[in-house]
Scaffold this active site. Sequence first.
Site, mmCIF file in Angstrom:
data_model
loop_
_atom_site.group_PDB
_atom_site.id
_atom_site.type_symbol
_atom_site.label_atom_id
_atom_site.label_comp_id
_atom_site.label_asym_id
_atom_site.label_seq_id
_atom_site.Cartn_x
_atom_site.Cartn_y
_atom_site.Cartn_z
ATOM 1 N N CYS A 93 -1.415 -14.369 1.468
ATOM 2 C CA CYS A 93 -0.763 -13.053 1.327
ATOM 3 C C CYS A 93 0.731 -13.164 1.065
ATOM 4 O O CYS A 93 1.393 -12.145 0.866
ATOM 5 C CB CYS A 93 -0.966 -12.226 2.598
ATOM 6 N N ARG A 107 1.028 -5.045 -2.866
ATOM 7 C CA ARG A 107 -0.387 -5.375 -2.681
ATOM 8 C C ARG A 107 -0.752 -5.408 -1.200
ATOM 9 O O ARG A 107 -1.781 -4.858 -0.782
ATOM 10 C CB ARG A 107 -0.668 -6.724 -3.333
#
Length: 331
Positions: free
Chosen positions: A190, A231
Amino acid sequence: MSPSVPSVDVPGVLASGPTFASTLQGVVPIDALAWIAIAAFGLALLGRRFDVAVPARPLAGVAWLLFGTYWLTMVPYYYVDAQSPLQTVLALAALPLCVYTGYLLWSGRESLFVLTKAVALMGLIYLPAETIPIVRQWLIETTAVQTHYGMELLGHSPGINEGVNGYESRFNFDSEETATGRTTYIVLACTGLGSMAIFGGLIAAVAAPLRRKLTAFALAIGVIWLLNLARNVFIGLATPHGWFQQDVVVSLMTTYMGAEETRVSYLVAHNYISQLLAVVALIGVTYLVVKILPEILDPLEEVLFVLTGTEYDLETALDADARTDGGSREP
């Protein structure tokens, strides 16, 4: 980003994705396999540069085989745990493509050494962060704090606590007040480091003036960082609030993809929408970087040759010689 249920591990989801401490068939540590491949790339490049006794092309071919084998070991994780069709297909395709690349190098396609150098440098950027705990922790927790700030800008402030990976990376949504009862926590994937490593390796591998290389690197890292935070915020909010828990979507995912019902929003947001948009984003970032550093078209042309068997002249096709600063490509 991985999903979690408050205070318990999620069945079928690894705490921080596959770690390099896991093993290949219980014999070869995957961290060793990755490092051996990168070391082999490095030795091949040194042998070619200094014209020493190291047989550069055969060694590079072996390095590509090891690199492809590493990606093959990731297939079970991508298919079973992450339930990501795109990553599963890419990991499966990696071995034959790497074998073919190694074969071409072994057979004398010297131009592939630029791509080989780029991949080796990508590994040197990514692997230390994966294998050095203090670096991994800093990246994950910093990304979690920044993602939480993004959520706050949109009116959500769940707080952060310890995820099942042991880091302060879990968004502390109240399971009693959310649609799915789930939340997410940040993992190394991430942080955007993988995409940053790709562009860092490509930019570092080509021959170009340092000023343009630094400008291209700063642009790529900045855009990837911003898009990656967006995101993370999207997935971090879609998962607990069940943005994609519509009956038809849940039925398709549980019937044909084997998904747990409460994971549907996470899987749709993460594995389908975000990953497809990530491909588009990478193409966009590549276009921006090429305008500053057209030299990276050389290794990209090699990628296309491996994929299609056809020679391409991307510089002519994209008119890449004309840079955004009005100059021309320097030797």
